[in-house]
Design an enzyme around this catalytic site. Structure first.
Site, mmCIF file in Angstrom:
data_model
loop_
_atom_site.group_PDB
_atom_site.id
_atom_site.type_symbol
_atom_site.label_atom_id
_atom_site.label_comp_id
_atom_site.label_asym_id
_atom_site.label_seq_id
_atom_site.Cartn_x
_atom_site.Cartn_y
_atom_site.Cartn_z
ATOM 1 N N VAL A 1 -3.932 3.341 2.569
ATOM 2 C CA VAL A 1 -4.794 2.695 3.557
ATOM 3 C C VAL A 1 -4.795 1.210 3.229
ATOM 4 O O VAL A 1 -5.159 0.810 2.117
ATOM 5 C CB VAL A 1 -6.219 3.259 3.526
ATOM 6 C CG1 VAL A 1 -7.098 2.529 4.540
ATOM 7 C CG2 VAL A 1 -6.219 4.756 3.807
ATOM 8 N N ASN B 1 18.641 -3.068 -6.002
ATOM 9 C CA ASN B 1 20.051 -2.728 -6.211
ATOM 10 C C ASN B 1 20.973 -3.933 -5.978
ATOM 11 O O ASN B 1 20.751 -4.999 -6.507
ATOM 12 C CB ASN B 1 20.437 -1.529 -5.352
ATOM 13 C CG ASN B 1 19.586 -0.317 -5.681
ATOM 14 O OD1 ASN B 1 19.128 -0.163 -6.803
ATOM 15 N ND2 ASN B 1 19.350 0.539 -4.714
ATOM 16 N N GLY C 1 -1.991 -3.367 -3.977
ATOM 17 C CA GLY C 1 -3.405 -3.681 -4.072
ATOM 18 C C GLY C 1 -3.707 -4.924 -4.883
ATOM 19 O O GLY C 1 -2.824 -5.558 -5.464
#
Length: 602
Positions: free
Chosen positions: A286, A467, A518
């Site tokens: 979320v 990569n 976050g």
């Protein structure tokens, strides 16, 4: 005779010295420097002379690469590449870049799979370090770090040779393998078939496209991406400009942009465990998105304060579950019993800190639907024991957005294989929110080769620098995606590092969003701090441009016939790899089905 001979030799040396210095215009430069600096009377005369003459010195060139194994934000091995250049006849360390690592291993993987992934990661980093310290050192020596295109071209050629070597090695191993290996392969495939459903599910199964296999990553490919990024940082350092401006100049052919926009951050507040005792499986993240016209500094302190674990009064409908731990995404891990609970919690939490969802803040949901498909039933398991078909998923999302209009982005609402449903959801919701593909994978090398491949329709894609991605790949692909219908999102990989270059890449490339995780864990917070610093710098230089509002695409009103992929992607070059050798160079998770006519490669 000796003094005369010595004098003759001395006179010859004087003449050679005079010719040498005159040939390099040294007397003229000295006279110009003395005349220019005397009126200024600088406090540090010799420093001023050094600066004056440095403008006539040769451009720095790469003299050495140094690769080493370091640890990322979750303690996994990854690669650091250092760039050394010859600057004014001295070898000087310019900068370094640390690659982020990415894993496709699911959360509920067995210990054996996790152990295999660890070994593969360790081998890949060791090979990458060897490439950087040995062969790439010779390949890039004496190249200018400011010539990104030439460096990336050399890196691409080097990687293609490694792919060909791997192909030949594999063919030799298969040819030398004993015939007794064949029955074991049959046994494995038979075992896989035995795990499939019985007769009553066979008809349903035929309507569900199987998941496309994850393409293998060439061992050592981190060396390509790490070196390309390190060279870009070195080029910016030598030009005395920030990395984001260096990237923008590369993308727009050295035309300095008069204004630059910042990508909108997708700030993850909750990481929902899909394999916890709680019932909800549909939601993985979320995220909050500040409004387009809001400064990044305004919501950050409030959001950080709300992450300290204080449970807002959510009412009876959305109780706050126990807070377990902070995930590698830098946010709290929780579990839920239904889809409305986390959304109602966000609504109440925002109200408690004086923000209104849909006005002061918006929501984005990472559904990660590819992790939910039950191939026995042919349906998505959105809650424990609750399944929905791809068509029912579209109807569910329409109902969700109508009930929670503050949701302006859905990430991976469906698997990439459900292309018809991607088209349906875009037509139904494209004018209300962004439909973003992250793991609806299609890598950039495959897109250039397999021009007839069918890809789902979507509003935009998430790119991850992993990569063998090169900076030129990002520039080329974002140039292709630029346009009203195609937004670019740069995302942090799972194994993020403390290197904050991703933010500069997003700003320089003009990405619409940046998905960093976050507001916790140092390797992620450092990127938010970098974003704040760039905003402050652009505002100070008066080159910051803010967008008024979010713009969505009404796919239902599109009347243009869909173009074939070959109409928007140029024919492959003569030395292109065959499709079976394409490696996931860039974590590109789907290409929209249509591209406007004015999109050209930069």
């Amino acid at each position: 005779m000796e003094p005369c001979g010595g004098g003759g030799r001395l006179g010859e040396l004087r003449r050679e010295a005079a010719e040498y210095y005159r040939g390099h215009r040294v007397p003229q430069r000295v006279e110009e420097a003395l005349n220019a600096l005397f009126p200024l009377c600088p406090a540090d005369l010799y420093g001023a002379l050094a600066n004056y003459f440095s403008t006539f010195s040769k451009a720095p060139v790469i003299c050495k690469l140094a690769g080493r194994k370091v640890l990322d934000g979750v303690g996994k091995p990854t690669l650091e590449v250092e760039i050394y250049c010859t600057v004014k006849n001295y070898e000087k360390r310019i900068c370094s870049a640390i690659m982020s690592s990415h894993s496709h291993v699911p959360e509920d993987a067995s210990p054996e799979i996790n152990e295999g992934d660890e070994k593969e990661r360790s081998d890949s980093v060791a090979t990458a370090v060897e490439w950087v310290n040995e062969s790439l050192n010779a390949v890039l020596r004496d190249l200018k770090p400011t010539d990104q295109c030439e460096v990336d071209k050399m890196l691409g050629e080097y990687f293609r040779k490694k792919v060909e070597e791997k192909k030949i090695q594999k063919e030799e191993e298969e040819a030398a393998a004993p015939l007794s290996c064949a029955p074991s392969a049959v046994a494995l495939s038979g075992k896989k078939k035995a795990a499939k459903p019985g007769k009553k599910m066979s008809s349903t199964e035929r309507t569900i496209p199987p998941a496309e296999p994850i393409e293998p990553v060439l061992c050592g490919s981190l060396a390509i991406g790490g070196t390309s990024l390190a060279v870009a940082k070195a080029g910016a350092t030598i030009n005395h400009i920030p990395l984001y401006l260096h990237i923008a100049l590369l993308k727009y052919n050295q035309d300095s942009p008069k204004e630059m926009t910042l990508p909108h951050p997708m700030i993850t507040l909750l990481n929902c465990e899909k394999f916890s005792p709680a019932k909800l499986k549909l939601v993985k993240e979320v995220m909050l998105i500040p409004p387009a016209q809001l400064s990044l500094k305004q919501p950050s302190p409030q959001l950080a304060d709300n992450k300290k674990g204080k449970a807002p009064n959510t009412g009876k409908k959305a109780p706050l579950p126990p807070l377990k731990r902070v995930s590698h995404l830098g946010c709290l891990i929780t579990g839920w019993d239904n889809l409305e609970q986390p959304l109602l919690l966000m609504q109440t939490a925002c109200n408690n800190i004086g923000l209104e969802l849909g006005t002061d803040m918006y929501l984005a949901i990472n559904c990660a639907a590819h992790e939910l498909m039950d191939y026995v039933k042919g349906k998505y398991e959105i809650l424990t024991g609750t399944f929905k078909s791809p068509d029912e998923m579209v109807d569910m999302y329409v109902e969700l957005i109508n009930k929670f209009p503050s949701i302006i982005a859905l990430v991976d609402p469906l698997r990439k294989e459900d292309r018809q449903q991607w088209s349906n959801i875009c037509c139904a919701l494209g004018s209300k929110c962004y439909l973003i593909a992250e793991d609806a994978a299609a890598n950039i090398s495959k897109l250039k080769i397999d021009q007839s491949m069918n890809v789902p329709m979507c509003s935009g894609v998430v790119l991850k620098y992993i990569n063998q991605t090169k900076v030129s790949d990002l520039i080329e692909f974002t140039g292709l995606l630029d346009g009203q219908r195609h937004i670019t999102i740069l995302g942090s990989p799972d194994g993020e590092s403390s290197d904050d270059s991703l933010v500069d890449l997003a700003v320089g490339l003009g990405a619409r969003f940046i998905k960093l995780g976050g507001l916790s864990r140092g390797e992620r917070v450092t990127k938010y701090n970098r974003l704040l610093a760039i905003e402050e710098e652009l505002a100070k230089n008066r080159t910051l441009r803010s967008e008024a509002n979010f713009e969505f695409t009404d796919f239902a009103e599109e009347t243009q016939p869909e173009k074939e992929l070959s109409d928007v992607i140029p024919p492959p070059a003569q030395d292109s790899l065959p499709p079976q050798l394409s490696q996931p160079a860039l974590q590109v998770h789907s290409l929209p089905a249509q591209l406007p006519d004015n999109n050209t490669l930069t």
